[in-house]
Design an enzyme around this catalytic site. Structure first.
Site, mmCIF file in Angstrom:
data_model
loop_
_atom_site.group_PDB
_atom_site.id
_atom_site.type_symbol
_atom_site.label_atom_id
_atom_site.label_comp_id
_atom_site.label_asym_id
_atom_site.label_seq_id
_atom_site.Cartn_x
_atom_site.Cartn_y
_atom_site.Cartn_z
ATOM 1 N N ARG A 50 0.834 -1.212 0.000
ATOM 2 C CA ARG A 50 0.000 0.000 0.000
ATOM 3 C C ARG A 50 0.863 1.255 0.000
ATOM 4 O O ARG A 50 0.527 2.253 -0.657
ATOM 5 C CB ARG A 50 -0.956 -0.011 1.201
ATOM 6 C CG ARG A 50 -1.973 1.117 1.152
ATOM 7 C CD ARG A 50 -3.033 0.982 2.228
ATOM 8 N NE ARG A 50 -2.478 1.146 3.571
ATOM 9 C CZ ARG A 50 -3.176 1.013 4.699
ATOM 10 N NH1 ARG A 50 -4.461 0.686 4.647
ATOM 11 N NH2 ARG A 50 -2.608 1.172 5.871
ATOM 12 N N LYS A 149 -2.515 7.287 1.346
ATOM 13 C CA LYS A 149 -2.274 7.517 2.775
ATOM 14 C C LYS A 149 -1.218 8.604 2.887
ATOM 15 O O LYS A 149 -0.034 8.339 3.103
ATOM 16 C CB LYS A 149 -1.844 6.201 3.453
ATOM 17 C CG LYS A 149 -2.289 6.120 4.907
ATOM 18 C CD LYS A 149 -2.234 4.713 5.434
ATOM 19 C CE LYS A 149 -2.134 4.684 6.944
ATOM 20 N NZ LYS A 149 -3.170 5.396 7.681
ATOM 21 N N GLU A 182 -16.006 6.494 6.026
ATOM 22 C CA GLU A 182 -15.175 5.808 7.024
ATOM 23 C C GLU A 182 -15.053 6.722 8.223
ATOM 24 O O GLU A 182 -15.674 7.781 8.259
ATOM 25 C CB GLU A 182 -13.789 5.466 6.442
ATOM 26 C CG GLU A 182 -13.003 6.675 5.959
ATOM 27 C CD GLU A 182 -11.586 6.337 5.493
ATOM 28 O OE1 GLU A 182 -11.075 5.254 5.797
ATOM 29 O OE2 GLU A 182 -10.982 7.193 4.834
HETATM 30 N N1 PXG Z 1 -9.047 4.903 7.382
HETATM 31 C C1 PXG Z 1 -8.126 5.852 7.622
HETATM 32 C C2 PXG Z 1 -8.380 7.231 7.170
HETATM 33 C C3 PXG Z 1 -6.943 5.504 8.266
HETATM 34 O O1 PXG Z 1 -6.009 6.435 8.497
HETATM 35 C C4 PXG Z 1 -7.724 3.234 8.469
HETATM 36 C C5 PXG Z 1 -8.873 3.628 7.793
HETATM 37 C C6 PXG Z 1 -7.553 1.792 8.844
HETATM 38 O O2 PXG Z 1 -6.602 1.183 7.968
HETATM 39 P P1 PXG Z 1 -5.658 -0.009 8.436
HETATM 40 O O3 PXG Z 1 -4.861 -0.323 7.228
HETATM 41 O O4 PXG Z 1 -4.822 0.501 9.581
HETATM 42 O O5 PXG Z 1 -6.541 -1.098 8.848
HETATM 43 C C7 PXG Z 1 -6.735 4.184 8.718
HETATM 44 C C8 PXG Z 1 -5.472 3.803 9.441
HETATM 45 C C9 PXG Z 1 -3.308 6.832 14.362
HETATM 46 C C10 PXG Z 1 -3.461 5.646 13.478
HETATM 47 O O6 PXG Z 1 -2.160 7.145 14.693
HETATM 48 C C11 PXG Z 1 -4.289 5.714 12.364
HETATM 49 C C12 PXG Z 1 -4.408 4.612 11.525
HETATM 50 C C13 PXG Z 1 -3.756 3.445 11.816
HETATM 51 C C14 PXG Z 1 -2.919 3.386 12.921
HETATM 52 C C15 PXG Z 1 -2.774 4.498 13.779
HETATM 53 O O7 PXG Z 1 -4.316 7.476 14.706
HETATM 54 N N2 PXG Z 1 -5.193 4.767 10.450
#
Ligand code: PXG
Length: 293
Positions: A50, A149, A182
């Site tokens: 990703r 991201k 989301e």
């Molecule tokens: N949507 C968004 C906008 C994200 O930033 C997810 C969904 C979930 O994706 P994953 O691949 O992690 O299942 C994310 C991921 C933090 C933090 O520091 C944020 C995420 C992951 C880990 C820590 O707030 N976001």
């Protein structure tokens, strides 16, 4: 703590980037948040894939191969004695001149931090969390695609502030059409009539790694998984609701915009998926230490 910065391991206090780095000046860069469990990096290949997709979308050449980035992540965990932790991997556009032209930046910077994270209080995982829909809509695909991201998380941060103002820890974001997209750092799921539903990526959701894992686990249980467009009405009338993310893992949702979801307690299928997710994290992933190889 030892931080990986462009191939070197620096002490925390020496791990610095230039004020001319476009990651700082313009949010020009990309990142991943990855977890390690039980001495293994969970879903490492998926995260690095990703990362490279995000890089491709913003025309950023990561000066390493997929395999080299994976090795650097594992080595950063090793350097810090991590068995269970959180890895933040960033690639910035690098040092440039003032003015947003990325062509002025010669070398991207790669930074890897291996630390710990606790997003929500443990009791919220037991009792379930309350969330609210916020006014800030998710970025348009045609503006800044939510699939990237990127280091520009202001869209999400604005929504998070609105949730906090409403006394909640997480926000439901709608897209410009009013469909559920989301949350600010998590994907959203509902259970309705025995089926597991989550918004399609085209609704403006990140291609969450945890989202993908949970969809697979649900199918393994013989449960139908679908990705229809969802409205707030669908959320309010769900039997169960939960969020997924690397940081959040799986967290049950019991109230949305003042409406009690299902019984008001974490649902049975949510519980089953939480259990299966934790079981999987214990046994799978890229080994950090040799004795596990
Ligand atoms: N949507 C968004 C906008 C994200 O930033 C997810 C969904 C979930 O994706 P994953 O691949 O992690 O299942 C994310 C991921 C933090 C933090 O520091 C944020 C995420 C992951 C880990 C820590 O707030 N976001």
């Amino acid at each position: 703590m030892k931080i990986y910065v462009d191939g070197k391991y620096c002490d925390e206090k020496n791990a610095k980037i230039s004020v001319f780095d476009h990651g700082l000046l313009y949010g020009d860069g990309i990142f991943e948040g990855i977890r390690a469990y039980n001495g293994r990096v969970f879903q490492l290949k998926e995260h690095i894939d990703r990362l490279f997709y995000s890089a491709k979308a913003i025309l950023l050449d990561i000066p390493m191969s997929h395999g080299e980035v994976m090795k650097a992540v594992v080595e950063t965990c090793r350097q810090n004695g991590i068995r269970d932790g959180y890895i933040r991997l960033l690639v910035t556009r690098g040092i440039g001149t003032l003015g947003l032209n990325p062509n002025r930046c010669k070398d991207p910077s790669i930074i890897i931090i291996a630390d710990t994270i606790q997003l929500y209080a443990p009791e919220l995982y037991e009792k379930g969390m309350e969330i609210v829909t916020v006014p800030t809509t998710r970025n348009l695909h045609s503006a800044l695609n939510p699939a990237i991201k990127s280091l520009n998380y202001l869209n999400n941060i604005l929504a998070k502030i609105e949730a906090n103002t409403a006394g909640c820890e997480e926000a439901v974001m709608l897209n410009a059409e009013g469909f559920v997209s989301e949350c600010t750092g998590d994907n959203i799921f509902i259970v309705k009539a025995g089926r597991v539903l989550t918004p399609p990526l085209s609704a403006g959701a990140l291609h969450g790694i945890t989202r993908g894992v949970v969809m697979d686990l649900a199918r393994e249980e013989g449960v139908t998984v679908a990705e229809p467009n969802l409205t707030r009405y669908d959320l309010f009338n769900a039997d169960e609701c939960f969020l997924t993310g690397t940081g959040a893992e799986l967290i049950p949702i019991v109230k949305i915009d003042g409406r009690v979801i299902g019984t008001g307690r974490p649902g049975p299928l949510t519980g089953k998926l939480v259990e299966k997710y934790h079981a999987l994290t214990k046994i799978s992933g890229e080994p950090i230490y040799d004795e596990m190889g």
